[in-house]
Design an enzyme around this catalytic site. Structure first.
Site, PDB file in Angstrom:
ATOM      1  N   ASP A 109     -17.957 -26.782  15.538  1.00 30.77           N
ATOM      2  CA  ASP A 109     -19.263 -26.175  15.839  1.00 30.77           C
ATOM      3  C   ASP A 109     -19.792 -25.570  14.561  1.00 30.77           C
ATOM      4  OD1 ASP A 109     -19.487 -26.547  18.664  1.00 30.77           O
ATOM      5  OD2 ASP A 109     -17.902 -25.046  18.909  1.00 30.77           O
ATOM      6  N   PHE A 216     -15.916 -14.901  23.886  1.00 25.92           N
ATOM      7  CA  PHE A 216     -15.394 -16.263  23.653  1.00 25.92           C
ATOM      8  C   PHE A 216     -15.812 -17.195  24.786  1.00 25.92           C
ATOM      9  CE2 PHE A 216     -11.381 -14.916  21.108  1.00 25.92           C
ATOM     10  CZ  PHE A 216     -12.188 -14.654  20.021  1.00 25.92           C
ATOM     11  N   HIS A 266      -0.300 -25.246  25.887  1.00 25.23           N
ATOM     12  CA  HIS A 266      -0.711 -24.926  24.505  1.00 25.23           C
ATOM     13  C   HIS A 266      -1.306 -23.530  24.570  1.00 25.23           C
ATOM     14  CE1 HIS A 266      -2.402 -25.737  20.449  1.00 25.23           C
ATOM     15  NE2 HIS A 266      -3.488 -25.109  20.883  1.00 25.23           N
TER      16      HIS A 266
END
Ligand code: FAD
Length: 298
Positions: A109, A216, A266
């Protein structure tokens, strides 16, 4: 075949993600974090890459330091936005000569105000470029979005775009974080219907700080369920309660995902080990209790 059966055949793998530290103090802190997380013997660590190559050197140095100090594989991320083909080729060459075998390939981004895209506009084009330049040298991980990418015109297109990355040669995927496990199960089911046959490993973000999580999640399109947000808001500045609640919620999420056959976890560590350690310790304890129960029943 029920939801998730397609994923159960993959051997679960575990990984922790970091960002490249900026200051000498942050470098020292990350060394402690990786040392502490090494005891869980993850399959690999990964290190993010700033858009436009802004962390190019720091990403590589961090990967090199982690591998040297822990002996555990470290995978650099690479993004294509705002970079020329020559720059990407150089980075791939640096990774390859350093013996790196796994990379996480992303579009990236651009920070607001920077409009230059570069010749590769989407991650599927980056995967194709990596395969053309380096053949089968790298195991390529790509990003997946169970709650859909914020810029996607609709879920169908986003799934098709995800498939383009796999068709271009990606070996496995790591998802954006989410707290609605149902979204992940449905996503995996839809992928199976499209003939996508790679591990889709859920990305999990430990909850440490309410305002940071909201920020976030707004940016990346992850939904914070109302009940989680309400409880976090109620805790106010009580960091101990936020921490305990966050660890509890995230442990349950991981246990649910693994129980349904997710091919690993993850973890987005934010370069902090405490929450990740607590979650892993809880999961190990849960597993031990399950085994003990089976043994005593048997
Ligand atoms: P893409 O797969 O290209 O998708 C981006 C958007 O374009 C989607 O809406 C998709 O539907 C659409 N699209 C995709 N292909 C096409 C096509 N061929 N034609 C038309 N539309 C298309 N960012 C960083 O800057 N550095 C990092 O290190 C980093 N690490 C990450 C790790 C993980 C596991 C995840 C989940 C994200 C990470 N990100 C990172 C964030 C990521 O760069 C952003 O989410 C970015 O907006 C999209 O990247 P992507 O690779 O998924 O892009």
């Amino acid at each position: 075949m029920s939801v998730m059966d397609s994923q159960k055949k993959f051997t679960p793998r575990y990984s922790f993600e970091f960002f490249p530290p900026r200051t000498p103090e942050a470098v020292g802190k990350l060394q402690m974090t990786t040392e502490r997380l090494s005891k869980y013997r993850p399959d690999f660590f990964s290190v993010t890459y700033g858009a436009g190559g802004s962390t190019r050197t720091r990403t590589f140095e961090t990967v090199r330091d982690i591998t040297e100090k822990t002996g555990i594989e470290a995978a650099p991320h690479i993004s294509c936005i705002g970079q020329s083909l020559e720059e990407i080729r150089e980075v791939l060459e640096i990774y390859k000569s350093a013996g790196i075998k796994r990379i996480v390939a992303l579009r990236g981004d651009m920070p607001s105000g920077h409009a230059a895209y570069g010749p590769l506009r989407h991650a599927n084009e980056l995967v194709e470029f990596i395969r053309n330049e380096t053949g089968d040298h790298f195991h390529i991980e790509v990003a997946a979005y169970p709650e859909f990418h914020p810029q996607a015109p609709n879920p169908k297109k986003d799934l098709e775009n995800f498939k383009r990355k796999i068709d271009a040669g990606a070996n496995s995927a790591i998802t954006q974080y989410f707290y609605n496990s149902e979204a992940y199960y449905r996503f995996v089911d839809d992928c199976e219907k499209l003939g996508i046959d790679v591990p889709i490993v859920p990305g999990v973000m430990p909850i440490i700080n309410c305002s940071q999580l909201v920020r976030f999640s707004d940016a990346c399109g992850a939904e914070i369920p109302r009940w989680i947000l309400k409880r976090l808001q109620e805790f106010g500045d009580d960091r101990v309660s936020i921490r305990a609640f966050g660890i509890d919620v995230t442990t349950q999420l991981c246990a649910d995902l693994l129980g349904h056959g997710a091919p690993g976890i993850h973890m987005y560590t934010m370069n902090q080990s405490e929450a990740s350690e607590a979650i892993w310790d809880n999961l190990i304890l849960k597993k031990r209790k399950e085994v003990q129960k089976k043994v005593s029943v048997g």
